[in-house]
Design a protein around this motif. Structure first.
Motif, PDB file in Angstrom:
ATOM      1  N   SER A   1       0.833  -1.202   0.000  1.00  0.00           N
ATOM      2  CA  SER A   1       0.000   0.000   0.000  1.00  0.00           C
ATOM      3  C   SER A   1       0.867   1.251   0.000  1.00  0.00           C
ATOM      4  O   SER A   1       1.688   1.449   0.898  1.00  0.00           O
ATOM      5  N   THR A   2       0.710   2.104  -1.033  1.00  0.00           N
ATOM      6  CA  THR A   2       1.462   3.359  -1.140  1.00  0.00           C
ATOM      7  C   THR A   2       0.516   4.477  -1.549  1.00  0.00           C
ATOM      8  O   THR A   2      -0.523   4.232  -2.173  1.00  0.00           O
ATOM      9  N   PRO A   3       0.856   5.734  -1.196  1.00  0.00           N
ATOM     10  CA  PRO A   3      -0.054   6.843  -1.499  1.00  0.00           C
ATOM     11  C   PRO A   3      -0.186   7.162  -2.979  1.00  0.00           C
ATOM     12  O   PRO A   3      -1.213   7.654  -3.426  1.00  0.00           O
ATOM     13  N   ARG A   4       0.853   6.907  -3.777  1.00  0.00           N
ATOM     14  CA  ARG A   4       0.795   7.158  -5.224  1.00  0.00           C
ATOM     15  C   ARG A   4       1.402   5.982  -5.972  1.00  0.00           C
ATOM     16  O   ARG A   4       2.225   5.244  -5.441  1.00  0.00           O
ATOM     17  N   ASN A   5       1.021   5.843  -7.228  1.00  0.00           N
ATOM     18  CA  ASN A   5       1.490   4.734  -8.045  1.00  0.00           C
ATOM     19  C   ASN A   5       2.851   5.027  -8.675  1.00  0.00           C
ATOM     20  O   ASN A   5       3.280   6.194  -8.780  1.00  0.00           O
ATOM     21  N   ALA A   6       3.519   3.971  -9.131  1.00  0.00           N
ATOM     22  CA  ALA A   6       4.769   4.123  -9.872  1.00  0.00           C
ATOM     23  C   ALA A   6       4.528   5.012 -11.090  1.00  0.00           C
ATOM     24  O   ALA A   6       3.498   4.923 -11.756  1.00  0.00           O
ATOM     25  N   GLY A   7       5.485   5.871 -11.365  1.00  0.00           N
ATOM     26  CA  GLY A   7       5.359   6.827 -12.462  1.00  0.00           C
ATOM     27  C   GLY A   7       4.967   8.215 -11.998  1.00  0.00           C
ATOM     28  O   GLY A   7       5.117   9.183 -12.750  1.00  0.00           O
ATOM     29  N   SER A   8       4.464   8.335 -10.765  1.00  0.00           N
ATOM     30  CA  SER A   8       4.115   9.657 -10.236  1.00  0.00           C
ATOM     31  C   SER A   8       5.385  10.482 -10.071  1.00  0.00           C
ATOM     32  O   SER A   8       6.442   9.968  -9.705  1.00  0.00           O
ATOM     33  N   LYS A   9       5.267  11.779 -10.349  1.00  0.00           N
ATOM     34  CA  LYS A   9       6.443  12.646 -10.364  1.00  0.00           C
ATOM     35  C   LYS A   9       6.201  13.928  -9.581  1.00  0.00           C
ATOM     36  O   LYS A   9       5.063  14.389  -9.445  1.00  0.00           O
ATOM     37  N   MET A  10       7.309  14.504  -9.136  1.00  0.00           N
ATOM     38  CA  MET A  10       7.287  15.794  -8.445  1.00  0.00           C
ATOM     39  C   MET A  10       8.549  16.552  -8.844  1.00  0.00           C
ATOM     40  O   MET A  10       9.633  15.971  -8.928  1.00  0.00           O
ATOM     41  N   VAL A  11       8.399  17.832  -9.118  1.00  0.00           N
ATOM     42  CA  VAL A  11       9.541  18.682  -9.451  1.00  0.00           C
ATOM     43  C   VAL A  11       9.842  19.562  -8.241  1.00  0.00           C
ATOM     44  O   VAL A  11       8.954  20.227  -7.703  1.00  0.00           O
ATOM     45  N   VAL A  12      11.103  19.570  -7.829  1.00  0.00           N
ATOM     46  CA  VAL A  12      11.510  20.317  -6.642  1.00  0.00           C
ATOM     47  C   VAL A  12      12.535  21.370  -7.037  1.00  0.00           C
ATOM     48  O   VAL A  12      13.544  21.065  -7.682  1.00  0.00           O
ATOM     49  N   THR A  13      12.278  22.625  -6.665  1.00  0.00           N
ATOM     50  CA  THR A  13      13.259  23.700  -6.809  1.00  0.00           C
ATOM     51  C   THR A  13      13.675  24.158  -5.414  1.00  0.00           C
ATOM     52  O   THR A  13      13.208  23.633  -4.408  1.00  0.00           O
ATOM     53  N   ALA A  14      14.548  25.157  -5.369  1.00  0.00           N
ATOM     54  CA  ALA A  14      14.993  25.658  -4.069  1.00  0.00           C
ATOM     55  C   ALA A  14      13.851  26.289  -3.292  1.00  0.00           C
ATOM     56  O   ALA A  14      13.890  26.347  -2.059  1.00  0.00           O
ATOM     57  N   GLU A  15      12.796  26.727  -3.977  1.00  0.00           N
ATOM     58  CA  GLU A  15      11.720  27.454  -3.310  1.00  0.00           C
ATOM     59  C   GLU A  15      10.352  26.793  -3.429  1.00  0.00           C
ATOM     60  O   GLU A  15       9.492  27.017  -2.588  1.00  0.00           O
ATOM     61  N   ARG A  16      10.142  25.972  -4.460  1.00  0.00           N
ATOM     62  CA  ARG A  16       8.792  25.475  -4.731  1.00  0.00           C
ATOM     63  C   ARG A  16       8.815  23.995  -5.071  1.00  0.00           C
ATOM     64  O   ARG A  16       9.864  23.411  -5.352  1.00  0.00           O
ATOM     65  N   ILE A  17       7.610  23.390  -5.063  1.00  0.00           N
ATOM     66  CA  ILE A  17       7.432  22.054  -5.618  1.00  0.00           C
ATOM     67  C   ILE A  17       6.261  22.102  -6.599  1.00  0.00           C
ATOM     68  O   ILE A  17       5.353  22.932  -6.463  1.00  0.00           O
ATOM     69  N   TYR A  18       6.301  21.219  -7.581  1.00  0.00           N
ATOM     70  CA  TYR A  18       5.222  21.084  -8.563  1.00  0.00           C
ATOM     71  C   TYR A  18       4.800  19.620  -8.594  1.00  0.00           C
ATOM     72  O   TYR A  18       5.638  18.724  -8.642  1.00  0.00           O
ATOM     73  N   GLU A  19       3.505  19.376  -8.568  1.00  0.00           N
ATOM     74  CA  GLU A  19       2.936  18.032  -8.497  1.00  0.00           C
ATOM     75  C   GLU A  19       3.248  17.412  -7.131  1.00  0.00           C
ATOM     76  O   GLU A  19       3.775  18.071  -6.231  1.00  0.00           O
ATOM     77  N   THR A  20       2.931  16.140  -6.955  1.00  0.00           N
ATOM     78  CA  THR A  20       3.098  15.495  -5.656  1.00  0.00           C
ATOM     79  C   THR A  20       3.380  14.010  -5.839  1.00  0.00           C
ATOM     80  O   THR A  20       2.995  13.412  -6.846  1.00  0.00           O
ATOM     81  N   ILE A  21       4.075  13.450  -4.879  1.00  0.00           N
ATOM     82  CA  ILE A  21       4.267  11.996  -4.861  1.00  0.00           C
ATOM     83  C   ILE A  21       3.475  11.367  -3.706  1.00  0.00           C
ATOM     84  O   ILE A  21       3.760  10.256  -3.287  1.00  0.00           O
TER      85      ILE A  21
END
Length: 278
Positions: free
Chosen positions: A28-48
């Motif tokens: 059991s995991t919160p998101r499936n394989a292939g889910s992505k998140m982009v991380v910068t020094a200040e922000r994140i985009y999408e979620t894992i």
């Protein structure tokens, strides 16, 4: 914003980031394989999936950004008590650094030194705007990543650069150099400002700028003479190598840091330059 749109926008801005991808899931995991998140020094985009897993992933990604690593990284997480999540499964994350920090550089002047300098800057992680009022001074072929700007009033181009930019002034006209200097110092949000010239030119410019009301600490941020004092010589390529070296020293020091008004990284790195030009 989707992760792919975020990557495209960050690449356009020259802002480094880390792409985090779930490549394996067990139980059991919160998101499936292939889910992505982009991380910068200040922000994140999408979620894992949120929670402590996402927090740890962000922490690791930002550590990679701070260290400027370009190596990918695989990490396995058990989603049990250690992460404070009740899923009970396990997941493997892939961390991929994307892009390098890019200095935004405006080079004013397409003379001999400019023609030697711009190809050097273009070979670095830089985006270069090469500006002059004289179309015929530019070479027929420009290096990749260099934008040619022909403008009769080159001073207008100062405001078109983002905060934290690098400004290099080496025009054919001392009065134009002075007007460009005034506009650049008026902004006072640059990472670096270098003016080609001798100590005598600097003294004259300091006097005129003080007459215009510029504070001494603002004028002090101007690098004139500019370039690494250890690199000797008066040939255009020798001067260009010296200036490029100073730019490299500055963006290496500024990586991951905000450019603060009134601070001069170059002044701290190179307290005295002996190079004289013009």
């Amino acid at each position: 914003m989707s992760w792919i749109s975020a990557l495209a926008e960050l690449q356009e801005r020259g802002e480094p980031c880390v792409l985090v991808t779930i490549i394996e899931e067990r139980g059991s995991t919160p998101r499936n394989a292939g889910s992505k998140m982009v991380v910068t020094a200040e922000r994140i985009y999408e979620t894992i999936g949120g929670g402590h897993l996402e927090y740890k992933a962000m922490e690791m990604a930002r550590e990679m950004l701070e260290k400027r690593t370009q190596d990918t990284r695989l990490e396995r997480f058990s989603l049990g008590a250690s992460l404070g999540q009740c899923c009970g499964g396990a997941t493997v994350l892939l961390f991929e650094p994307m892009g390098q920090p890019q200095a935004q550089i405006a080079v004013f002047g397409a003379g001999h030194v400019g023609r030697a300098l711009v190809p050097l800057l273009a070979s670095l992680p830089c985006k270069v705007r090469w500006i002059d009022s004289r179309e015929n001074e530019f070479p027929e072929q420009l290096p990749a990543g260099v934008e040619k700007v022909v403008n009769e009033d080159v001073v207008d181009e100062v405001e078109n650069m983002p905060a934290g930019s690098y400004f290099i002034v080496m025009t054919h006209n001392h009065q134009l150099d002075l007007e460009l200097t005034a506009e650049i110092l008026k902004r006072n949000d640059f990472a670096y400002y270098g003016l080609i010239g001798s100590r005598t030119k600097r003294v004259k410019f300091e006097h005129r700028l003080h007459e215009r009301g510029f504070a001494p600490e603002v004028v002090q941020r101007m690098r004139c003479p500019m370039g690494l004092p250890e690199v000797k010589g008066k040939l255009p390529m020798e001067i260009a190598i010296s200036i490029a070296g100073e730019v490299v020293a500055t963006y290496n020091a500024n990586f991951g840091q905000d450019v603060k008004k009134g601070e001069s990284t170059v002044a701290k790195l190179l307290p005295g330059s002996r190079r004289e030009r013009g």
